[in-house]
Design a protein around this motif. Structure first.
Motif, short mmCIF file in Angstrom:
data_model
loop_
_atom_site.label_atom_id
_atom_site.label_comp_id
_atom_site.label_asym_id
_atom_site.label_seq_id
_atom_site.Cartn_x
_atom_site.Cartn_y
_atom_site.Cartn_z
N ASP A 81 8.95 -4.22 3.19
CA ASP A 81 7.68 -4.48 3.99
C ASP A 81 7.68 -3.58 5.56
OD1 ASP A 81 5.29 -5.49 5.18
OD2 ASP A 81 6.39 -7.50 5.91
N PHE A 82 7.47 -2.45 5.49
CA PHE A 82 7.58 -1.44 6.70
C PHE A 82 6.42 -0.63 6.43
CE2 PHE A 82 10.78 0.01 3.86
CZ PHE A 82 10.54 1.33 3.77
N HIS A 83 5.87 0.21 7.35
CA HIS A 83 4.92 1.26 7.33
C HIS A 83 5.54 2.53 7.15
CE1 HIS A 83 1.27 3.30 7.81
NE2 HIS A 83 1.75 4.15 8.67
N LEU A 84 5.12 3.25 5.82
CA LEU A 84 5.54 4.28 5.49
C LEU A 84 4.26 5.15 4.96
CD1 LEU A 84 7.69 6.59 4.57
CD2 LEU A 84 7.76 5.53 2.34
N ASP A 85 4.11 6.17 5.83
CA ASP A 85 2.91 7.09 5.29
C ASP A 85 3.24 8.50 4.82
OD1 ASP A 85 0.65 8.92 5.31
OD2 ASP A 85 -0.16 7.77 7.13
N GLU A 86 3.36 8.44 3.59
CA GLU A 86 3.69 9.25 2.69
C GLU A 86 2.81 10.80 2.62
OE1 GLU A 86 6.24 7.85 -0.80
OE2 GLU A 86 4.39 6.65 -0.92
N THR A 87 1.63 10.65 3.09
CA THR A 87 0.76 11.77 3.59
C THR A 87 1.06 12.47 4.85
OG1 THR A 87 -0.91 10.66 2.34
CG2 THR A 87 -1.76 12.57 3.65
N LEU A 88 1.28 11.59 5.74
CA LEU A 88 1.59 12.04 7.16
C LEU A 88 3.14 12.20 7.29
CD1 LEU A 88 -1.03 10.48 9.31
CD2 LEU A 88 -1.11 12.62 8.51
N GLU A 92 7.87 3.93 10.20
CA GLU A 92 8.20 2.99 11.37
C GLU A 92 9.77 2.77 11.38
OE1 GLU A 92 6.42 -0.91 11.66
OE2 GLU A 92 6.91 -1.35 9.72
N GLY A 93 10.28 2.65 12.56
CA GLY A 93 11.72 2.41 12.77
C GLY A 93 12.04 0.74 12.79
N PHE A 94 13.23 0.63 12.92
CA PHE A 94 13.51 -0.85 12.98
C PHE A 94 14.85 -0.71 13.80
CE2 PHE A 94 16.18 0.70 9.60
CZ PHE A 94 17.38 0.09 9.56
N ASP A 95 15.36 -1.92 14.13
CA ASP A 95 16.54 -2.18 15.17
C ASP A 95 16.61 -1.38 16.01
OD1 ASP A 95 19.15 -3.60 14.40
OD2 ASP A 95 19.73 -1.76 15.11
N VAL A 96 17.56 -0.57 16.39
CA VAL A 96 17.42 0.22 17.40
C VAL A 96 16.36 1.38 17.60
CG1 VAL A 96 19.98 0.05 18.10
CG2 VAL A 96 19.00 2.01 16.82
#
Length: 187
Positions: A81-88, A92-96
């Protein structure tokens, strides 16, 4: 007449192949140290934070963060459950890296990562033995294809490449393939 079936094309192709095959293979270019590798099962993408030397790795099993300076994995997220744009090619990062958008290089082609550093050195992808590919390290002001201007160019990778690129600081570069990521640190 089809140029790609002509004698002139064959002559040119053979010349380029001969130039590239004269470039020596080394573990590390001058001024760099090979730091090691991280196995990443199901590797799909990797990228760098623009304000640090942290590397975000995206696999079929989630995300991980590698601190290249410490040569260690520092965070792992198995969530899907995270945002990954495979076109652009952004994730989005996580943790640090929470609240950061990371630019990526992808297993399936494409990259938003630098292939050169602020110091003028570059990584060049060449394929004289396609589908096998090479990465040639080119110091500032050198070009692997130009005889007389490629004396310090070295082959640092030959294999089945996924992606490659420099960190934004220019102090690291990474090459990724089906076994994971290989990385080097500037001396």
């Amino acid at each position: 007449m089809d140029y790609f079936k002509s004698e002139a094309f064959e002559k040119h192709r053979n010349k380029i192949t001969n130039i590239l095959e004269k470039i020596p293979s080394v573990k590390s270019p001058a001024g760099w140290t090979y730091k090691g590798s991280f196995n990443v099962g199901g590797l799909e993408y990797f990228g760098f934070d623009e304000s640090s030397d942290l590397c975000l790795v995206v696999s079929s099993n989630g995300r991980g963060i590698i601190d290249l300076a410490k040569t260690e994995k520092i965070a792992r997220d198995y969530s899907e459950d995270f945002h990954l744009d495979e076109t652009l090619l952004i994730c989005e990062g996580f943790d640090v890296l929470k609240d950061k958008t990371i630019k990526l290089a992808g297993k399936y082609g494409g990259s938003l990562l630098p292939i050169g550093s602020k110091y003028g050195d570059r990584l060049r992808r060449v394929s004289p033995l396609f589908p096998c590919e090479d990465i040639i390290y080119q110091p500032a002001f050198e070009d692997c294809f130009v005889e007389g201007h490629n004396e310090n160019c070295v082959r640092i990778y030959r294999g089945f490449l996924y992606g490659y690129g420099f960190s934004y600081s220019g102090n690291y570069f990474v090459i990724a393939d089906d076994s994971g990521i290989l990385f080097w640190e500037r001396d």
